[in-house]
Design an enzyme around this catalytic site. Structure first.
Site, PDB file in Angstrom:
ATOM      1  N   ARG A   1      37.165  70.058  76.978  1.00  0.00           N
ATOM      2  CA  ARG A   1      35.988  69.263  77.292  1.00  0.00           C
ATOM      3  C   ARG A   1      36.302  68.356  78.476  1.00  0.00           C
ATOM      4  NH1 ARG A   1      33.896  72.483  74.721  1.00  0.00           N
ATOM      5  NH2 ARG A   1      32.429  72.308  72.975  1.00  0.00           N
TER       6      ARG A   1
ATOM      7  N   GLU B   1      28.941  67.833  83.477  1.00  0.00           N
ATOM      8  CA  GLU B   1      28.532  69.186  83.827  1.00  0.00           C
ATOM      9  C   GLU B   1      27.128  69.544  83.350  1.00  0.00           C
ATOM     10  OE1 GLU B   1      30.192  72.048  80.345  1.00  0.00           O
ATOM     11  OE2 GLU B   1      31.738  71.106  81.577  1.00  0.00           O
TER      12      GLU B   1
ATOM     13  N   HIS C   1      32.633  76.476  83.002  1.00  0.00           N
ATOM     14  CA  HIS C   1      32.644  76.454  81.534  1.00  0.00           C
ATOM     15  C   HIS C   1      32.402  77.854  80.983  1.00  0.00           C
ATOM     16  CE1 HIS C   1      31.881  73.613  77.900  1.00  0.00           C
ATOM     17  NE2 HIS C   1      32.494  74.722  77.513  1.00  0.00           N
TER      18      HIS C   1
END
Length: 331
Positions: free
Chosen positions: A236, A265, A297
Site C-alpha cells: 500500500r 493513487e 497497482h
C-alpha cells in the site's frame, strides 16, 4: 438471497458466469460496472448482499442507507479494506468480509521489480527508444550477493521468501507474529525493524495498512537504512512517507525504488487518464527519476487472482447465509 456485484470489469465476466452458475438454489446474482454510490444505492431495495471493490466507498452515510434498504452482508473482493467504515458497519449490524487470492502473482511481481531495479532496466529501455545502446551507467548488481529485508511474513511475504531462496541471498525477516516454519529455516533470520533497516541492501514491504503501519517507512526509518538501499513496495502506498522518500532519492540515500502502489493513487491508477492533466505533483516528480520504477497497482492482476477474487467474494456471502460466519470476516 439476492446479490448485487458492483465494479464488474470485462476480465471478470467469465469468472462471474461460472460463479453464478454454481450458486445454490434460491440465490440470484446480477452485476454492474458502476461502483456503489449515493446515486445508485436505492436500486438495492430487495437485495440482501453486495460485492464491491475499493472504488465503492462505504462511508457512514452509505452504510446507514444500506441498513435502511435491508442489505445484511457486504463482501469486498480485494484484500484491503480501508474503503470501508468498519465501526459504521459494525454499528449497523452488517456483516463484512474481504477476499483472498493466491499470493504467488504479487510475490512474483515483487521479485520482478527487484531484478528490474537492480539491473537498471528503466534507463536501459529508455535508451533503446533513441538507439542508444551504450553501457555506461547501467552497471547492475546481483541479487544472490545481497541481504534482503522482508517486512511482513504473511502469505505474500512468505511466498517472496520462498522465491528469494532460489537466488541464494541472505534474508532478514520482520513480523510481529513470526511464522515458526520460517524462523527455523536456514538462510532466514527474524530480527527487529531497526536491525532489518541497518542490515539490508534491499527492503521489500509486505505489511497490511493499519493505523500502526501508516507511514511506517518515514524519514527516521530511512535514516537507519544503508546508503544506496533498494526499496520495493507492492503493498500500500500509505505505508511510506512520500515526502521522505523523495528526499531520500534526491540525496541518493535510496539507490533505487520500485513501487506498484502510491499514496494518492485514487482516481489515477486503474483509469485511462491519457488526455488529462493529472494534479499530483509528488507522483509526477518521483516517477521522472531514472532509478524509480512505478507501475499502476497491478501486482495482483493475474488470471488466477481475478478468478479467485470473484469466487471468494461471492462464496463469502454464501458462507454468511449458511453458517453465519466466514474465515475472512472483518467485523
Amino acid at each position: 438471497m439476492k446479490i448485487k456485484l458492483f465494479e464488474l470489469r470485462p476480465d471478470e465476466h467469465a469468472a462471474l458466469e461460472r460463479a453464478a452458475s454454481a450458486l445454490p438454489e434460491g440465490y440470484s446474482l446480477d452485476a454492474t460496472a458502476e461502483p456503489l454510490s449515493a446515486s445508485n444505492i436505492d436500486g438495492l431495495a430487495g437485495y440482501e448482499a453486495i460485492v464491491i471493490t475499493n472504488k465503492s466507498l462505504l462511508t457512514a452515510d452509505i452504510v446507514a442507507r444500506l441498513q435502511q434498504l435491508g442489505v445484511r452482508y457486504v463482501s469486498s473482493r480485494c484484500v484491503g479494506f480501508n474503503h470501508i467504515d468498519l465501526p459504521a458497519v459494525k454499528a449497523a449490524g452488517i456483516r463484512v468480509c474481504n477476499t483472498t487470492y493466491p499470493p504467488y502473482g504479487v510475490a512474483e511481481f515483487a521479485i520482478m521489480l527487484m531484478l528490474m531495479a537492480l539491473r537498471k532496466c528503466k534507463p536501459a529501455i529508455w535508451r533503446m527508444q533513441v538507439n542508444d545502446y551504450s553501457l555506461e551507467g547501467l552497471l547492475g548488481r546481483e541479487l544472490r550477493t545481497m541481504t534482503v529485508g522482508v517486512m511482513g511474513t504473511g502469505r505474500i511475504g512468505c511466498a517472496v521468501i520462498d522465491y528469494l531462496g532460489g537466488f541464494g541471498c541472505k534474508i532478514l525477516a520482520y513480523d510481529p507474529y513470526p511464522a515458526q516454519d520460517l524462523a527455523a529455516r536456514e538462510g532466514v533470520e527474524y530480527v527487529g525493524l531497526d536491525e532489518l533497516y541497518h542490515g539490508s541492501d534491499l527492503i521489500t514491504v509486505h505489511v497490511p495498512l493499519m493505523d500502526s503501519t501508516r507511514n511506517i517507512i518515514d524519514a527516521g526509518a530511512i535514516a537507519k537504512m544503508r546508503d544506496g538501499v533498494v526499496l520495493i513496495n507492492v503493498s500500500r502506498g500509505e505505508l511510506v512517507d512520500t515526502d521522505a522518500l523523495i528526499d531520500a532519492v534526491e540525496c541518493e540515500k535510496v539507490g533505487a525504488l520500485a513501487m506498484d502502489v502510491f499514496e494518492d493513487e485514487g482516481g489515477i491508477y486503474h483509469e485511462n487518464r491519457m488526455n488529462d492533466i493529472i494534479s499530483n505533483r509528488k507522483m509526477a516528480y518521483l516517477r521522472q527519476f531514472p532509478n524509480v520504477i512505478m507501475t499502476q497497482h497491478m501486482a495482483f492482476y493475474t488470471d488466477a487472482a481475478v478468478q479467485s477474487m470473484v469466487f471468494c467474494g461471492i462464496e463469502g456471502l454464501c458462507d454468511f447465509a449458511k453458517t453465519g460466519h466466514t474465515e475472512t470476516e472483518l467485523v
